[in-house]
Motif scaffolding. Structure first.
Motif, PDB file in Angstrom:
ATOM      1  N   GLU A 158      17.535  32.572 -25.832  1.00 45.61           N
ATOM      2  CA  GLU A 158      17.898  32.117 -27.174  1.00 45.61           C
ATOM      3  C   GLU A 158      19.194  31.318 -27.094  1.00 45.61           C
ATOM      4  OE1 GLU A 158      18.784  34.079 -31.573  1.00 45.61           O
ATOM      5  OE2 GLU A 158      17.578  35.177 -30.106  1.00 45.61           O
ATOM      6  N   ARG A 159      19.174  30.113 -27.634  1.00 47.73           N
ATOM      7  CA  ARG A 159      20.301  29.202 -27.479  1.00 47.73           C
ATOM      8  C   ARG A 159      21.557  29.673 -28.198  1.00 47.73           C
ATOM      9  NH1 ARG A 159      18.886  24.456 -25.076  1.00 47.73           N
ATOM     10  NH2 ARG A 159      20.916  23.610 -25.675  1.00 47.73           N
ATOM     11  N   ARG A 160      21.428  30.534 -29.183  1.00 43.70           N
ATOM     12  CA  ARG A 160      22.615  31.000 -29.911  1.00 43.70           C
ATOM     13  C   ARG A 160      23.612  31.710 -28.997  1.00 43.70           C
ATOM     14  NH1 ARG A 160      21.968  34.811 -34.545  1.00 43.70           N
ATOM     15  NH2 ARG A 160      20.405  35.820 -33.217  1.00 43.70           N
ATOM     16  N   TYR A 161      23.134  32.262 -27.878  1.00 39.59           N
ATOM     17  CA  TYR A 161      24.009  33.012 -26.990  1.00 39.59           C
ATOM     18  C   TYR A 161      24.751  32.115 -26.001  1.00 39.59           C
ATOM     19  CZ  TYR A 161      21.761  37.231 -28.746  1.00 39.59           C
ATOM     20  OH  TYR A 161      21.307  38.231 -29.552  1.00 39.59           O
ATOM     21  N   GLU A 162      24.305  30.901 -25.838  1.00 35.25           N
ATOM     22  CA  GLU A 162      24.862  30.044 -24.794  1.00 35.25           C
ATOM     23  C   GLU A 162      26.346  29.732 -24.975  1.00 35.25           C
ATOM     24  OE1 GLU A 162      22.319  26.679 -24.328  1.00 35.25           O
ATOM     25  OE2 GLU A 162      20.617  27.894 -23.630  1.00 35.25           O
ATOM     26  N   PRO A 163      26.851  29.446 -26.186  1.00 34.56           N
ATOM     27  CA  PRO A 163      28.303  29.203 -26.318  1.00 34.56           C
ATOM     28  C   PRO A 163      29.153  30.395 -25.881  1.00 34.56           C
ATOM     29  CG  PRO A 163      27.124  28.443 -28.268  1.00 34.56           C
ATOM     30  CD  PRO A 163      26.140  29.208 -27.452  1.00 34.56           C
ATOM     31  N   TYR A 164      28.672  31.610 -26.100  1.00 38.79           N
ATOM     32  CA  TYR A 164      29.421  32.798 -25.695  1.00 38.79           C
ATOM     33  C   TYR A 164      29.478  32.904 -24.172  1.00 38.79           C
ATOM     34  CZ  TYR A 164      28.934  34.251 -30.563  1.00 38.79           C
ATOM     35  OH  TYR A 164      28.990  34.311 -31.936  1.00 38.79           O
ATOM     36  N   LEU A 165      28.366  32.599 -23.525  1.00 37.27           N
ATOM     37  CA  LEU A 165      28.336  32.655 -22.068  1.00 37.27           C
ATOM     38  C   LEU A 165      29.260  31.600 -21.465  1.00 37.27           C
ATOM     39  CD1 LEU A 165      24.481  33.146 -21.545  1.00 37.27           C
ATOM     40  CD2 LEU A 165      26.270  34.873 -21.280  1.00 37.27           C
ATOM     41  N   ALA A 166      29.177  30.395 -21.992  1.00 35.25           N
ATOM     42  CA  ALA A 166      30.029  29.318 -21.469  1.00 35.25           C
ATOM     43  C   ALA A 166      31.508  29.637 -21.663  1.00 35.25           C
ATOM     44  CB  ALA A 166      29.670  28.003 -22.148  1.00 35.25           C
ATOM     45  N   ARG A 167      31.851  30.218 -22.790  1.00 35.87           N
ATOM     46  CA  ARG A 167      33.245  30.536 -23.084  1.00 35.87           C
ATOM     47  C   ARG A 167      33.810  31.575 -22.127  1.00 35.87           C
ATOM     48  NH1 ARG A 167      32.780  30.783 -28.266  1.00 35.87           N
ATOM     49  NH2 ARG A 167      32.424  33.022 -28.606  1.00 35.87           N
ATOM     50  N   HIS A 168      32.954  32.432 -21.582  1.00 36.69           N
ATOM     51  CA  HIS A 168      33.435  33.505 -20.710  1.00 36.69           C
ATOM     52  C   HIS A 168      33.146  33.243 -19.230  1.00 36.69           C
ATOM     53  CE1 HIS A 168      34.781  36.239 -23.884  1.00 36.69           C
ATOM     54  NE2 HIS A 168      33.726  35.840 -24.574  1.00 36.69           N
ATOM     55  N   GLY A 169      32.876  31.986 -18.884  1.00 35.63           N
ATOM     56  CA  GLY A 169      32.845  31.619 -17.478  1.00 35.63           C
ATOM     57  C   GLY A 169      31.485  31.542 -16.819  1.00 35.63           C
TER      58      GLY A 169
END
Length: 571
Positions: A483-494
């Motif tokens: 689900e694409r909604r989670y991708e910004p959180y993953l990118a933000r944490h490395g």
């Protein structure tokens, strides 16, 4: 087989068969969790430590009986099929158990009507097909059988009746701890109350037999799942996870629809019609038990749960109390239906007889309950409760590569499918499906369930952010995002997106986290709890079934609720 129970059994067979064969339980909320626990016992029967969830946890946190039954069946069939067959068996056994319990209060034909009403009790369909609560259902069946046998023991004082009662109580504990702690005392108490009210001249005998049965049952339940009580003694309170069953049903219409109408249907409209039975003293205990459980089933609608359970009332879910309340109400409902039918459940209803008001009421009840129960069973199909199923093989194959198992993983956007992933690989996840057992501080304090759909629990993402920020110490490297909604959180944490699997799931990698250090249990006790868990639950059930199966000398038995008080002896 008792001829009167044949029709309820046939109705149960044809009612539940399409839902089980259709595999609706695979889309339920809890079936995957119980299949995972069964997979643990299939692989490690003599170990209570499971490393694949939450950096490791103890499976003693859930009584093992049902999971062990599934594991045994899993030696000859897939665990999903084993779950379906066991669920179907429990649903067929339920009318028999209700009949046995109802015979404490009713004559045989009225008890058969209670069994018939059980088939279309919506909370049973809801628990089995929508919630996947197989241990709760099996424990309820064993509890009702035990309550019925307790009635015999109070009447006869026979050692065999006592042994069956105690063995069934131990099996209830081995199947579902909440049923043993919260429901069993209520149902056993109702049976004792019926005996006391009808036969007060035997109060000393009833008191002694009750004390013996209660004490032995507590010991049986305590010893059979001793590892659970040991684990519970060190249980750490968690931040409550929101659940609709705790909401005020008067103001939350969604909660009302699911945890009142979908649980009861029109059952209590019929129970109210049995109000005249309160005036007959032996039935008063059944009514009191029903009212008590029904009030608890309303969750946050009343203050009763918080009064009884204190602060931990926010950790319980109250759909199970609705199931128990419905079962407790079946004896008076069965008496009402028998009165409306003015005959046996097998009597034919001609068209001209439908003009009779009693017949109309009877048919209306059965049809209405059938509709409510069928709707409750089909909720996973009527509403999208889970994400669209996908092929899990690419994820499992990625995790099974030797150099990938040195780190833990997480799925996002799979829903309960993520539990089936964990059951198919030895790789370790930081997530899991049984929230009570987790010990990761960021999850214990989060107030959310699965991390997999953390944004559903907590749309602002604070809980997910907090966990991802601390995930390095848990060796979390691989993340599978659906689900694409989670991708910004993953990118933000490395994390970095590295590949797209064949099923459309993206693999994210964070290469700077350390490898898993250890998966060993923090404390070992020399294997004594492992042995208790591996032997006693199935032994307790086997003893109960063996004693029930032994031939019994036939005798005429009068239900407690219909027996007549003998004249006092002359002095």
């Amino acid at each position: 087989m008792n001829q009167l129970i044949r029709r309820p059994l046939l109705l149960a067979f044809w009612f539940h068969l399409p839902f089980v064969v259709g595999g609706i339980f695979l889309f339920s909320f809890d079936a995957a969790v119980h299949i995972f626990f069964a997979d643990h016992y299939a692989q490690s029967w003599w170990s209570l430590w499971e490393p694949r969830w939450y950096t490791g946890f103890s499976v003693a946190s859930y009584p093992p009986l049902v999971h062990q039954i599934l594991a045994i069946l899993g030696t000859v069939m897939p665990l999903k099929a084993a779950f379906g067959i066991t669920l179907f068996g429990a649903l067929l056994a339920m009318p028999v158990a209700v009949y046995t319990y109802a015979r404490v209060y009713l004559e045989a034909r009225a008890a058969a009507w209670a069994a018939l009403a059980a088939v279309v009790l919506p909370s049973i369909a809801l628990a089995g097909h929508t919630f996947g609560q197989l241990p709760t259902l099996i424990a309820a069946v064993l509890m009702l059988l035990g309550a019925g046998r307790l009635g015999r023991y109070l009447e006869s004082g026979a050692t065999r009746d006592l042994a069956v009662t105690v063995a069934l109580a131990g099996a209830v504990a081995a199947a579902h701890h909440a049923t043993f702690m919260f429901a069993l005392p209520v149902f056993f108490g109702a049976v004792v109350g019926a005996s006391w009210l009808q036969r007060s001249f035997l109060w000393r005998t009833i008191l002694v037999r009750t004390a013996i049965a209660a004490g032995a049952s507590i010991v049986a339940g305590g010893v059979t799942i001793a590892p659970f009580w040991m684990w519970a003694a060190n249980f750490r309170d968690q931040s409550p996870i929101d659940h609709l069953s705790r909401h005020n049903l008067l103001t939350d219409l969604d909660a009302q629809a699911l945890f009142f109408w979908a649980s009861y249907g029109v059952l209590f409209a019929t129970a109210l019609g049995a109000g005249f039975m309160v005036r007959r003293r032996p039935y008063l205990s059944a009514v009191v038990a029903t009212v008590f459980l029904f009030t608890l089933s309303l969750g946050g609608t009343t203050q009763l749960p918080s009064w009884i359970f204190g602060a931990r009332w926010e950790w319980l879910t109250y759909d199970r109390f609705a199931l128990w309340a419905g079962l407790a109400a079946l004896p008076p409902v069965g008496a009402t239906l028998a009165t409306l039918a003015a005959g046996s459940p097998s009597s034919r209803v001609r068209v001209r007889e439908l003009l009779n008001l009693k017949r109309v009421a009877l048919v209306s009840f059965v049809v209405a309950q059938f509709i409510f129960a069928a709707s409750a069973a089909m909720l996973p199909l009527l509403g999208r409760l889970q994400p669209q199923p996908i092929d899990l093989n690419p994820i499992v194959e990625f995790l099974d590569e030797p150099d990938h198992r040195n780190w833990r993983y997480l799925t996002l956007g799979l829903g309960d499918q993520m539990i089936f992933v964990t059951a198919r690989t030895e790789a370790q996840s930081v997530d899991g499906g049984y929230h009570t057992a987790r010990t990761i501080r960021e999850l214990v304090e989060s107030g959310i369930g699965h991390i997999d759909y953390a944004l559903w629990w907590n749309p602002d993402g604070q809980s997910l952010d907090r966990f991802l920020a601390a995930s390095g110490k848990y060796s979390l490297r691989w993340v599978f995002s659906n689900e694409r909604r989670y991708e910004p959180y993953l990118a933000r944490h490395g994390w970095e997106r590295i590949s797209l699997l064949e099923n459309g799931v993206w693999v994210w990698d964070r290469a700077d986290v350390p490898e898993i250090a250890s998966v060993d249990p923090p404390v070992r006790d020399g294997g004594s709890t492992d042995a208790i868990s591996g032997v006693l639950p199935l032994s307790m059930l086997s003893v109960a079934l063996a004693l029930i199966g032994l031939p019994r000398r036939p005798r005429i038995r009068t239900p407690i609720g219909l027996s007549k008080r003998p004249a006092p002896a002359s002095r």
